[in-house]
Scaffold this active site. Structure first.
Site, PDB file in Angstrom:
ATOM      1  N   CYS A   1       0.818  -1.208   0.000  1.00 36.67           N
ATOM      2  CA  CYS A   1       0.000   0.000   0.000  1.00 36.67           C
ATOM      3  C   CYS A   1       0.853   1.259   0.000  1.00 36.67           C
ATOM      4  O   CYS A   1       1.627   1.497   0.916  1.00 36.67           O
ATOM      5  CB  CYS A   1      -0.904  -0.009   1.227  1.00 36.67           C
ATOM      6  SG  CYS A   1      -1.756   1.541   1.550  1.00 36.67           S
TER       7      CYS A   1
ATOM      8  N   CYS B   1      29.964  15.000  11.121  1.00 42.35           N
ATOM      9  CA  CYS B   1      31.039  15.422  12.017  1.00 42.35           C
ATOM     10  C   CYS B   1      30.408  15.784  13.370  1.00 42.35           C
ATOM     11  O   CYS B   1      29.764  16.826  13.508  1.00 42.35           O
ATOM     12  CB  CYS B   1      31.754  16.627  11.417  1.00 42.35           C
ATOM     13  SG  CYS B   1      33.224  17.143  12.302  1.00 42.35           S
TER      14      CYS B   1
END
Length: 364
Positions: free
Chosen positions: A53, A337
């Site tokens: 679906c 980072c």
């Protein structure tokens, strides 16, 4: 979601709502919702896949930072301009599918399909939950060779994770076409929320997902009060997480950590990164190619310090973790980072004891 299939569930009270949801008549015509992209000037890529679906695959990608649009439609078949009535009844070779347009500088294709695998049953070759037939089979389309490589690696890793008792059967196929579905199918979870929720519950999709995955939720990861944070965090940890400070490069405990384990938000405890995706970037801060699950993060634009950057925040901790840059290695090209002060490391051997047993698969 074909009418012939769904009528079988009419005897169950719960599906009295579901049936009207999955077999609604065309309430309105119109475009496919992509008009929002007309004014978008940034870099974009597309990801296309099917998992039963399309309402249930579309909704989870809405609101994720880096995702520009999510469109329900029909893909992979030979027939031109198919309709919902044709596809859902199995009269075409198309599958109900979803196409995600995203900014690869903010979220990678790898992150997109990591979420995709958690939205359906990839071991089911005959359809999807109560929707049976080829039109509801799962399929992962790749748009280029890079996507193909990432998809194949991801599928292989999932197969080896032992999360499922049966093998992964979702095929990886070259993308050929995509036709947006009728307008009334777009954002169905917003237009018909009761029917949408009833369908997810009644079809067994939600139950299956909860049995195999941890669904990101604020209920599991609360943010303490400010006074509690000041009492439990060090001065640096508080400054980094609550005041967007940055710790010193090469002078933080997790940068050189090479142990297997999980990196979690120090504020809420939400899982953020796996040691599997950690690498040495030379920046002086712990760096990762991708997060454990992008749904645990938020990535707002940071215009401080005279720069334009993508900030990385812990969604449930509402806390600063670091930034993401587009100079990372394969397979994502991204460098997350992070600040050591914003995270707590939990070794693989302690995951079960610490309540993170559901994520052992992501570390081993």
């Amino acid at each position: 979601m074909s009418y012939s299939r769904k009528t079988l569930f009419g005897l169950v009270a719960l599906f009295s709502i579901t049936l009207s949801a999955c077999n609604a008549s065309n309430e309105s015509g119109g475009d496919n919702g992509e008009q929002e992209l007309v004014s978008y000037q940034g870099k974009t890529e597309k990801a296309t896949f099917a998992g039963g679906c399309f309402w249930c695959i579309e909704a989870p990608f809405e609101g994720i930072d880096g995702v520009i649009s999510v469109v329900s439609g029909y893909a992979g078949g030979k027939e031109k301009n198919p309709t919902y009535a044709q596809v859902s009844s199995g009269q075409t070779s198309h599958k109900e599918a979803v196409q995600v347009t995203f900014d690869p500088d903010v979220i990678s294709f790898s992150e997109i399909i990591d979420i995709y695998w958690k939205l359906f049953d990839p071991t089911d070759a005959g359809g999807s939950f109560y929707d049976r037939g080829s039109q509801y089979e799962s399929i992962l389309f790749y748009h280029d060779q890079s996507q193909k490589k990432v998809a194949e690696s991801s599928k292989e890793m999932l197969d080896k994770s032992n999360i499922f008792e049966k093998p992964i059967v979702t095929p990886i196929v070259k993308f050929t076409n995509f036709y947006p579905a009728e307008e009334y199918h777009q954002d169905y979870y917003k237009k018909k929320p009761k029917e949408y929720k009833a369908y997810r519950t009644g079809s067994g999709r939600d139950r299956f997902i909860q049995q195999h995955w941890e669904v990101p939720s604020s209920e599991n990861y609360d943010k303490p009060s400010d006074s509690e944070l000041k009492a439990s965090l060090t001065t640096l940890q508080y400054q980094v997480t609550m005041e967007e400070a940055t710790e010193r490069a090469f002078d933080n405990p997790l940068n050189d950590n090479k142990e297997k384990g999980l990196y979690v938000c120090i504020v809420s405890g939400a899982p953020l990164f796996s040691s599997r995706d950690k690498y040495e970037s030379g920046s002086g801060w712990p760096s990762f190619t991708k997060p454990l699950d992008a749904r645990f993060l938020e990535k707002p634009i940071d215009r401080s310090m005279g720069m334009v950057r993508v900030e990385v925040r812990s969604k449930y901790g509402d806390s600063h973790v670091g930034h993401v840059f587009n100079d990372g290695p394969e397979p994502t090209g991204l460098r997350y980072c992070m600040n050591s002060a914003a995270m707590k490391f939990i070794p693989l051997s302690d995951l079960e004891e610490e309540g993170y047993g559901n994520f052992v698969y992501a570390v081993e």
